[in-house]
Design an enzyme around this catalytic site. Structure first.
Site, mmCIF file in Angstrom:
data_model
loop_
_atom_site.group_PDB
_atom_site.id
_atom_site.type_symbol
_atom_site.label_atom_id
_atom_site.label_comp_id
_atom_site.label_asym_id
_atom_site.label_seq_id
_atom_site.Cartn_x
_atom_site.Cartn_y
_atom_site.Cartn_z
ATOM 1 N N SER A 1 21.749 35.438 46.580
ATOM 2 C CA SER A 1 22.936 36.298 46.520
ATOM 3 C C SER A 1 24.166 35.487 46.144
ATOM 4 O O SER A 1 24.263 34.305 46.489
ATOM 5 C CB SER A 1 23.146 36.938 47.905
ATOM 6 N N TYR B 1 24.022 35.927 57.320
ATOM 7 C CA TYR B 1 23.164 36.461 56.244
ATOM 8 C C TYR B 1 23.210 35.514 55.042
ATOM 9 O O TYR B 1 22.184 35.051 54.564
ATOM 10 C CB TYR B 1 23.622 37.864 55.828
ATOM 11 N N LYS C 1 20.340 32.706 53.168
ATOM 12 C CA LYS C 1 20.023 32.580 51.734
ATOM 13 C C LYS C 1 20.187 31.120 51.287
ATOM 14 O O LYS C 1 19.364 30.568 50.580
ATOM 15 C CB LYS C 1 20.940 33.483 50.903
HETATM 16 C C1 WQD Z 1 32.621 45.646 47.667
HETATM 17 C C2 WQD Z 1 34.128 45.865 47.665
HETATM 18 C C3 WQD Z 1 35.134 45.679 49.828
HETATM 19 C C4 WQD Z 1 33.132 49.218 51.508
HETATM 20 C C5 WQD Z 1 28.030 42.529 49.968
HETATM 21 C C6 WQD Z 1 27.304 41.324 50.469
HETATM 22 C C7 WQD Z 1 26.511 40.712 49.345
HETATM 23 C C8 WQD Z 1 25.583 41.739 48.741
HETATM 24 C C9 WQD Z 1 26.395 42.938 48.258
HETATM 25 C C10 WQD Z 1 23.422 41.498 49.781
HETATM 26 C C11 WQD Z 1 34.881 44.883 48.558
HETATM 27 C C12 WQD Z 1 35.264 47.109 49.297
HETATM 28 C C13 WQD Z 1 33.548 48.194 50.661
HETATM 29 C C14 WQD Z 1 34.063 50.211 51.925
HETATM 30 C C15 WQD Z 1 35.762 49.108 50.630
HETATM 31 N N1 WQD Z 1 24.605 42.129 49.679
HETATM 32 N N2 WQD Z 1 34.833 48.157 50.227
HETATM 33 N N3 WQD Z 1 35.346 50.117 51.469
HETATM 34 O O1 WQD Z 1 31.075 42.742 50.310
HETATM 35 O O2 WQD Z 1 31.118 42.410 47.776
HETATM 36 O O3 WQD Z 1 28.974 42.159 48.991
HETATM 37 O O4 WQD Z 1 27.111 43.443 49.413
HETATM 38 O O5 WQD Z 1 22.993 40.629 49.073
HETATM 39 O O6 WQD Z 1 25.764 39.642 49.857
HETATM 40 O O7 WQD Z 1 28.275 40.370 50.879
HETATM 41 O O8 WQD Z 1 29.972 44.417 48.738
HETATM 42 O O9 WQD Z 1 30.025 46.873 48.600
HETATM 43 O O10 WQD Z 1 30.478 45.771 50.843
HETATM 44 O O11 WQD Z 1 32.198 45.617 49.029
HETATM 45 O O12 WQD Z 1 36.928 49.050 50.222
HETATM 46 O O13 WQD Z 1 33.740 51.155 52.699
HETATM 47 O O14 WQD Z 1 34.400 47.163 48.178
HETATM 48 O O15 WQD Z 1 36.340 45.265 50.483
HETATM 49 O O16 WQD Z 1 36.101 44.578 47.930
HETATM 50 P P1 WQD Z 1 30.407 42.885 48.982
HETATM 51 P P2 WQD Z 1 30.621 45.728 49.363
#
Ligand code: WQD
Length: 335
Positions: A124, A148, A152
């Site tokens: 990741s 997590y 990895k």
């Molecule tokens: C994306 C953007 C949030 C939810 C994570 C893991 C990564 C991978 C993918 C496993 C950010 C914003 C999110 C919400 C929001 N997983 N957001 N409101 O954090 O980039 O990555 O998922 O491998 O390892 O870290 O993905 O979709 O959670 O967030 O504003 O309800 O959306 O702040 O900017 P992230 P995400």
């Protein structure tokens, strides 16, 4: 060629199994169904019109893995299985270290016993932590901010030590950016039962009125509109990247890491507005405080994957938004 897919009924695993079967590979799936449903097996068969073996079981169970390798001549493994919720890993680190590390060590020991030394590992972009610059290249410093991500990183280290000890291994470390979207058939995709941690599943649940309003975690980041920027990649493009990685590891030995991203960064509000436009729906949202641990922006330099795997993402953000919504609408209609 027969490929064992661990976690093959999961979101990325199921899409990869479809691409493997369509590409003419034989597939064997092992999955404990802790984060997926058994009906995905039939959906993969329906999409591809191909049959394959499914073993319900846990990778920490040496005996089930020994049984699989004794009953099947496995040529290579794609290892998806593992817990993957960042927030949960912070509150339950031992569960994550025990599960993600134990399962991988057991898998590698059984692979070694049966002289199966070819593996593509689901890593990741989280292993890059907060990047010093953008876009992110594979040789950037690695650091993690949650258990997590640390599992990895540890597994990447285990794989590198394994290769150092035995150069017969062929290992592809695939670092995913933000997978979203779903297969065009609308039969497989991502639709968590509980409140989603990730952005796209949350947007979809607001669009289908399962949830009332999207909380946008902060609009004071150093980005184009102040909201978080990520490299969203269509899950089908990601799956196709695994086919290219399998082709490579089947034909050579060595170990290398590859960024599987589009190279394009989109903000939260850009994704929300694109989703609303292409699907003709409203998505209510409000700006709230930042989510602890989030970074401003993250997107890939995918030139190495293009060069070494002869792969690049083809589908755009509009496809991702359309296909994500289509899958959940299709699922809800069938309920
Ligand atoms: C994306 C953007 C949030 C939810 C994570 C893991 C990564 C991978 C993918 C496993 C950010 C914003 C999110 C919400 C929001 N997983 N957001 N409101 O954090 O980039 O990555 O998922 O491998 O390892 O870290 O993905 O979709 O959670 O967030 O504003 O309800 O959306 O702040 O900017 P992230 P995400």
């Amino acid at each position: 060629m027969k490929i064992l897919v661990t976690g093959g009924t999961g979101y990325i695993g199921s899409h990869t199994c479809v691409e493997l079967l369509d590409a003419g590979y034989e597939v064997v799936i092992i999955d404990n169904l802790s984060n997926s449903k058994i009906d995905v097996v039939d959906k993969i068969k329906k999409i591809t019109n191909k049959d394959f073996k499914f073993y319900k079981g846990d990778l920490c169970d040496y005996n089930i893995l020994d049984k699989i390798f004794s009953e099947n001549k496995i040529d290579a493994v794609i290892h998806f299985a593992g817990f993957k919720a960042v927030g949960e890993s912070v509150s339950m680190p031992l569960k994550y270290y025990r599960n993600n590390l134990d399962s991988t060590l057991t898998l590698l020991e059984v692979m070694n016993k049966y002289n199966c030394k070819k593996i593509a590992f689901s890593s990741s972009a989280t292993v890059y932590g907060k990047p010093e610059s953008l876009p992110i290249k594979e040789d950037f410093p690695l650091s993690t901010t949650n258990p997590y991500g640390t599992t990895k990183l540890i597994i990447e280290g285990i794989l590198r030590d394994l290769y150092k000890s035995d150069n017969e291994w062929s290992i592809a470390i695939l670092r995913y950016f933000n997978p979203i979207g779903a297969h065009k058939s609308g039969l497989i995709g991502e639709n968590p039962n509980d409140i989603p941690n990730n952005l796209m599943p949350y947007i979809v649940k607001v669009a289908t009125k399962e949830l009332d309003c999207l909380n946008v975690f902060g609009d004071d980041y150093d980005t184009k509109d102040g909201t978080g920027v990520r490299d969203y990649i269509h899950v089908v493009d990601l799956a196709k990247g695994h086919i290219k990685a399998i082709e490579k590891i089947l034909n050579e030995t060595g170990i290398d890491a590859y960024n599987l991203g589009t190279g394009n960064g989109y903000s939260v509000l850009e994704l929300v507005n694109t989703f609303k436009k292409v699907n003709g729906v409203d998505v209510k949202y409000k700006i709230v405080d930042r989510r602890p641990g989030d970074i401003d922006a993250c997107y890939a330099d995918n030139s190495y994957a293009k060069e070494k795997l002869n792969w690049e993402a083809k589908l755009g953000i509009e496809d991702m938004c359309k296909d994500s919504y289509n899958f959940v609408k299709n699922s809800n209609e069938k309920k």
